[in-house]
Motif scaffolding. Structure first.
Motif, PDB file in Angstrom:
ATOM      1  N   ASP A  65       0.835  -1.202   0.000  1.00  0.00           N
ATOM      2  CA  ASP A  65       0.000   0.000   0.000  1.00  0.00           C
ATOM      3  C   ASP A  65       0.873   1.256   0.000  1.00  0.00           C
ATOM      4  OD1 ASP A  65      -2.686   1.150   0.099  1.00  0.00           O
ATOM      5  OD2 ASP A  65      -2.098   1.893   2.071  1.00  0.00           O
ATOM      6  N   PHE A  66       1.986   1.201   0.715  1.00  0.00           N
ATOM      7  CA  PHE A  66       2.902   2.340   0.736  1.00  0.00           C
ATOM      8  C   PHE A  66       3.432   2.646  -0.665  1.00  0.00           C
ATOM      9  CE2 PHE A  66       7.449   3.588   0.899  1.00  0.00           C
ATOM     10  CZ  PHE A  66       7.276   4.899   1.332  1.00  0.00           C
ATOM     11  N   LEU A  67       3.810   1.611  -1.409  1.00  0.00           N
ATOM     12  CA  LEU A  67       4.391   1.795  -2.741  1.00  0.00           C
ATOM     13  C   LEU A  67       3.353   2.071  -3.824  1.00  0.00           C
ATOM     14  CD1 LEU A  67       7.039  -1.099  -2.682  1.00  0.00           C
ATOM     15  CD2 LEU A  67       7.497   1.355  -2.454  1.00  0.00           C
ATOM     16  N   ASN A  71       4.619   8.419  -7.485  1.00  0.00           N
ATOM     17  CA  ASN A  71       5.336   8.992  -8.629  1.00  0.00           C
ATOM     18  C   ASN A  71       6.847   8.962  -8.399  1.00  0.00           C
ATOM     19  OD1 ASN A  71       2.612  10.895  -8.328  1.00  0.00           O
ATOM     20  ND2 ASN A  71       3.045  10.219 -10.425  1.00  0.00           N
ATOM     21  N   TYR A  72       7.224   9.110  -7.123  1.00  0.00           N
ATOM     22  CA  TYR A  72       8.638   9.110  -6.764  1.00  0.00           C
ATOM     23  C   TYR A  72       8.811   8.386  -5.429  1.00  0.00           C
ATOM     24  CZ  TYR A  72       8.437  13.036 -10.035  1.00  0.00           C
ATOM     25  OH  TYR A  72       8.188  13.826 -11.124  1.00  0.00           O
ATOM     26  N   LEU A  73       9.905   7.657  -5.316  1.00  0.00           N
ATOM     27  CA  LEU A  73      10.245   6.988  -4.060  1.00  0.00           C
ATOM     28  C   LEU A  73      11.631   7.438  -3.624  1.00  0.00           C
ATOM     29  CD1 LEU A  73       9.898   4.856  -1.802  1.00  0.00           C
ATOM     30  CD2 LEU A  73      10.888   3.180  -3.395  1.00  0.00           C
ATOM     31  N   ILE A  74      11.736   7.879  -2.373  1.00  0.00           N
ATOM     32  CA  ILE A  74      13.015   8.260  -1.793  1.00  0.00           C
ATOM     33  C   ILE A  74      13.370   7.225  -0.734  1.00  0.00           C
ATOM     34  CG2 ILE A  74      14.274  10.029  -0.500  1.00  0.00           C
ATOM     35  CD1 ILE A  74      12.167  12.046  -1.729  1.00  0.00           C
ATOM     36  N   LEU A  99      12.492  -6.139  -4.639  1.00  0.00           N
ATOM     37  CA  LEU A  99      11.471  -7.070  -5.152  1.00  0.00           C
ATOM     38  C   LEU A  99      10.073  -6.456  -5.046  1.00  0.00           C
ATOM     39  CD1 LEU A  99      12.716 -10.491  -3.720  1.00  0.00           C
ATOM     40  CD2 LEU A  99      12.734  -9.759  -6.118  1.00  0.00           C
ATOM     41  N   GLU A 100       9.808  -5.766  -3.932  1.00  0.00           N
ATOM     42  CA  GLU A 100       8.505  -5.120  -3.756  1.00  0.00           C
ATOM     43  C   GLU A 100       8.325  -3.961  -4.730  1.00  0.00           C
ATOM     44  OE1 GLU A 100       5.995  -6.126  -1.961  1.00  0.00           O
ATOM     45  OE2 GLU A 100       7.110  -7.800  -1.089  1.00  0.00           O
ATOM     46  N   ILE A 101       9.393  -3.217  -4.964  1.00  0.00           N
ATOM     47  CA  ILE A 101       9.330  -2.093  -5.902  1.00  0.00           C
ATOM     48  C   ILE A 101       9.048  -2.598  -7.312  1.00  0.00           C
ATOM     49  CG2 ILE A 101      10.708  -0.282  -7.012  1.00  0.00           C
ATOM     50  CD1 ILE A 101      12.116   0.081  -4.294  1.00  0.00           C
ATOM     51  N   SER A 105       4.246   0.200  -9.203  1.00  0.00           N
ATOM     52  CA  SER A 105       4.290   1.029 -10.409  1.00  0.00           C
ATOM     53  C   SER A 105       5.350   2.124 -10.331  1.00  0.00           C
ATOM     54  CB  SER A 105       2.912   1.665 -10.655  1.00  0.00           C
ATOM     55  OG  SER A 105       2.532   2.460  -9.544  1.00  0.00           O
ATOM     56  N   VAL A 106       6.177   2.088  -9.296  1.00  0.00           N
ATOM     57  CA  VAL A 106       7.197   3.115  -9.099  1.00  0.00           C
ATOM     58  C   VAL A 106       8.223   3.075 -10.235  1.00  0.00           C
ATOM     59  CG1 VAL A 106       8.961   4.018  -7.547  1.00  0.00           C
ATOM     60  CG2 VAL A 106       6.956   2.872  -6.606  1.00  0.00           C
ATOM     61  N   LYS A 107       8.543   4.226 -10.773  1.00  0.00           N
ATOM     62  CA  LYS A 107       9.529   4.307 -11.856  1.00  0.00           C
ATOM     63  C   LYS A 107      10.704   5.223 -11.532  1.00  0.00           C
ATOM     64  CE  LYS A 107       7.371   1.458 -14.459  1.00  0.00           C
ATOM     65  NZ  LYS A 107       7.919   0.079 -14.563  1.00  0.00           N
ATOM     66  N   HIS A 108      10.529   6.122 -10.567  1.00  0.00           N
ATOM     67  CA  HIS A 108      11.583   7.078 -10.242  1.00  0.00           C
ATOM     68  C   HIS A 108      12.003   6.900  -8.780  1.00  0.00           C
ATOM     69  CE1 HIS A 108       9.786   8.953 -13.817  1.00  0.00           C
ATOM     70  NE2 HIS A 108      11.002   9.440 -14.026  1.00  0.00           N
TER      71      HIS A 108
END
Length: 271
Positions: A65-67, A71-74, A99-101, A105-108
């Motif tokens: 749910d967090f991921l 649009n962006y993950l830091i 693996l979770e990423i 749908s995270v791309k950046h």
């Protein structure tokens, strides 16, 4: 601006003020903490909170749910390999996270790393310098960097911060109690919290992806000069440094025009 969502894995000394800046700029921010006691404080800051903990064997908490819809993950998770307590493999934690990423749908991705990956390399050390880590933290950070950099499905920027300073965090507090400190003429390699935040925001605003950046202040006074001045301004005992002639030292710099042009806007090291 179309409302975008940023996920900060690690709401702490850097993550919390960073999240507040993004919220003020109109972003939706999700943030994680390992502590249940901090959830209310995270929520009160306007962040959607998640209690998530990474371990060698599994991830505890609602990582999916967090991921979701970021649009962006830091990724702002320190290795935690210092001290005398039990230590887990940072690389294995990052492998599980990766693996979770991949399922999301995270791309950046911005991966917050450290200039510790350069080890004892001397002279001017920029992003083209080949890392030669010697500490366990540096070794595992470099391995983890490559895990994300080599994933062609992600646009990953590696951000290697020098020594962190800012509110409630400054090495002079410890150094002022020391005597016979080595290498007083070595240059300091530091960066202020405000500049860390500014660089991360600029990476997103200026689309600085698929690269490596050294996050470091452009000024490099000697340790003795710098910590003497800081100690005096804080009414602390002046650190006692030894000077060694003709010794080569490491100076962290950047060869990225993106950061070079920001040089005149950096927070003063003496604030």
């Amino acid at each position: 601006m179309t409302k975008q969502t940023i996920g900060i894995l690690g709401i702490g000394w850097l993550g919390l003020p960073l999240a507040k800046e993004f919220i003020a700029d109109g972003y939706t921010v999700k943030g994680t903490t390992t502590s249940l006691a901090k959830i209310d404080n995270v929520r009160a800051a306007g962040i959607k909170p998640y209690q998530i903990k990474l371990s060698e064997h599994h991830i505890t908490g609602e990582i999916e749910d967090f991921l979701k819809d970021l649009n962006y993950l830091i990724i702002n998770v320190p290795p935690g390999l210092r001290g005398t307590g039990p230590k887990e493999s940072y690389v294995k934690k990052m492998q599980l996270l990766h693996l979770e990423i991949q399922k999301a749908s995270v791309k950046h991705v911005i991966f917050v790393s450290s200039t510790a990956v350069y080890g004892n390399t001397t002279g001017d050390v920029d992003e083209e310098t080949i890392p030669q880590p010697i500490s366990e933290s540096g070794i595992q950070l470099l391995t983890s960097e490559n895990l994300f950099r080599k994933d062609s499905s992600l646009n990953t920027t590696i951000l290697r911060f020098a020594g962190l300073i800012g509110p409630s965090r400054h090495p002079v507090t410890i150094l002022s109690t020391k005597k016979n400190l080595k290498d007083g003429n070595a240059p300091v390699n530091l960066i202020h919290l405000d500049d860390c935040i500014g660089i991360i925001k600029s990476i997103i605003l200026e689309d600085q992806w698929d690269t490596v950046l050294n996050g470091v202040h452009p000024e490099h006074p000697s340790k003795r000069d710098y910590y003497t001045r800081i100690a005096k301004t804080r009414d602390l005992k002046i650190p006692d440094y030894q000077l060694v002639k003709n010794k080569k030292y490491k100076k962290i710099v950047t060869c990225r025009s993106f950061l070079i042009k920001r040089g005149s806007f950096f927070t003063s090291l003496y604030d």
